[in-house]
Design an enzyme around this catalytic site. Structure first.
Site, PDB file in Angstrom:
ATOM      1  N   ASP A 138      -1.033  -6.119  -0.065  1.00  0.00           N
ATOM      2  CA  ASP A 138      -1.342  -5.478   1.224  1.00  0.00           C
ATOM      3  C   ASP A 138      -2.847  -5.317   1.391  1.00  0.00           C
ATOM      4  O   ASP A 138      -3.545  -4.953   0.438  1.00  0.00           O
ATOM      5  CB  ASP A 138      -0.712  -4.083   1.272  1.00  0.00           C
ATOM      6  N   GLU A 171      -1.093  -5.417   9.001  1.00  0.00           N
ATOM      7  CA  GLU A 171      -0.230  -4.818  10.027  1.00  0.00           C
ATOM      8  C   GLU A 171      -0.811  -5.039  11.416  1.00  0.00           C
ATOM      9  O   GLU A 171      -2.020  -4.861  11.615  1.00  0.00           O
ATOM     10  CB  GLU A 171      -0.079  -3.304   9.768  1.00  0.00           C
ATOM     11  N   GLU A 219       9.619  -4.107  10.176  1.00  0.00           N
ATOM     12  CA  GLU A 219      10.023  -2.805   9.607  1.00  0.00           C
ATOM     13  C   GLU A 219      10.620  -1.907  10.683  1.00  0.00           C
ATOM     14  O   GLU A 219      10.002  -1.694  11.738  1.00  0.00           O
ATOM     15  CB  GLU A 219       8.794  -2.136   8.956  1.00  0.00           C
ATOM     16  N   LYS A 233      -1.141  -9.325   3.211  1.00  0.00           N
ATOM     17  CA  LYS A 233      -0.352  -8.822   4.336  1.00  0.00           C
ATOM     18  C   LYS A 233      -1.202  -7.854   5.148  1.00  0.00           C
ATOM     19  O   LYS A 233      -1.929  -7.033   4.580  1.00  0.00           O
ATOM     20  CB  LYS A 233       0.912  -8.121   3.844  1.00  0.00           C
ATOM     21  N   ASP A 248       0.845  -1.203   0.000  1.00  0.00           N
ATOM     22  CA  ASP A 248       0.000   0.000   0.000  1.00  0.00           C
ATOM     23  C   ASP A 248       0.882   1.254   0.000  1.00  0.00           C
ATOM     24  O   ASP A 248       0.373   2.379  -0.040  1.00  0.00           O
ATOM     25  CB  ASP A 248      -1.013  -0.013   1.154  1.00  0.00           C
ATOM     26  N   SER A 249       2.208   1.053  -0.039  1.00  0.00           N
ATOM     27  CA  SER A 249       3.134   2.158  -0.319  1.00  0.00           C
ATOM     28  C   SER A 249       2.794   2.797  -1.657  1.00  0.00           C
ATOM     29  O   SER A 249       3.242   3.903  -1.953  1.00  0.00           O
ATOM     30  CB  SER A 249       4.584   1.655  -0.327  1.00  0.00           C
TER      31      SER A 249
END
Ligand code: KIV
Length: 265
Positions: free
Chosen positions: A84, A115, A182, A113, A45-46
């Site tokens: 993501d 978080e 990260e 993925k 999602d960057s």
């Protein structure tokens, strides 16, 4: 070449072969990453920041992720494709199932993925028990940037390091098949990598992880602004994007990237 699977990644970890991961958002770059022998491609999602020009990853929505995952899937040949789950698209286990199903069925992702640690255990259980492979993400969580108060190294004090280790173990026990760390101190990331049987992929987490990931535009030096400490510009000493990506894969496999200058104590 046989396709990379969750099973072959575990085998690579067991055999000490480092796993090379990069983000990609379209078919052309994906094809080039494949030619360079990348193991895993992450549709991060960057893309909110490097493609859409947003200030953070928060505005990215599920349809953005499905669109870019579908583009990447068209250029993919052997790598494992992770997508993501964007901010607020997995705030309940039920919503997570819907989002992950969309990313896999309509985008072509092999794994999703998300978080977070302890708060995500039930969601990870639900996803994996429905046949959806999950990559967890600990340390600096970009979707929680406002809660964290900025993009900062995580796990530097004893208490936060203890919580991160516990979260990592619990996520593996809940069924996660990969973990991204990260911006985590090198020694802590190395310890977590040793403790877990699933592959641990670092970004700003030192050379002791089982593999490395960078945002493609960062490692090509085309992301605007000052690069983070953990970023190396691989295009600087090469003559083409293809050569830069090959150099990244070679350095990750050789364990020469990241160097101490790209890592945190
Ligand atoms: O969105 C992304 O590109 C990521 C990587 C930084 C791991 O999550």
């Amino acid at each position: 070449m046989p396709p990379i699977t969750t099973a072959s990644l575990i085998q690579m970890k067991e055999q000490g072969e480092k796993i090379a991961v990069l983000t990609s958002y379209d078919a052309s770059f994906t094809s080039l990453l494949e030619d360079a022998g990348i193991d895993v491609i992450l549709v991060g999602d960057s893309l909110g920041m490097v493609i859409q020009g947003q200030e953070s990853t928060l505005p990215v929505d599920v349809e953005d992720m499905v669109y870019h995952t579908r583009c990447v899937a068209r250029g993919r040949r052997n790598s494992l494709l992770i997508a993501d789950m964007p901010f607020m698209s997995y705030s309940s286990a039920e919503l997570a199932l819907k989002t992950a199903g969309h990313l896999m069925k309509d985008g072509g992702a092999h794994m999703v993925k998300l978080e977070g640690g302890a708060t995500q255990l039930e969601t990870v259980r639900q996803l994996t028990s429905n046949g959806i492979p999950v990559c967890a993400h600990l340390g600096l969580l970009p979707q929680s940037v406002h809660k964290l108060g900025g993009y900062r190294v995580q796990g530097r004090d004893d208490e936060s390091a203890r919580i991160m280790k516990e979260d990592a173990m619990a996520l593996e026990a809940a069924g996660a098949q990969m973990l991204v760390l990260e911006c985590v101190p090198t020694d802590l990331a190395a310890e977590i990598s040793r403790e877990l049987t699933i592959p641990v992929i670092g970004i700003g987490a030192g050379a002791g992880c089982d593999g490395q990931v960078l945002v493609l535009y960062d490692m090509l030096g085309i992301t605007p602004g000052k690069p983070a400490k953990f970023v190396k510009n691989f295009l600087r000493h090469t003559h083409s994007v293809a050569e830069a990506v090959s150099a990244y894969v070679k350095d990750v496999k050789a364990g020469t990237f990241p160097a101490a200058e790209h890592s945190f104590e």
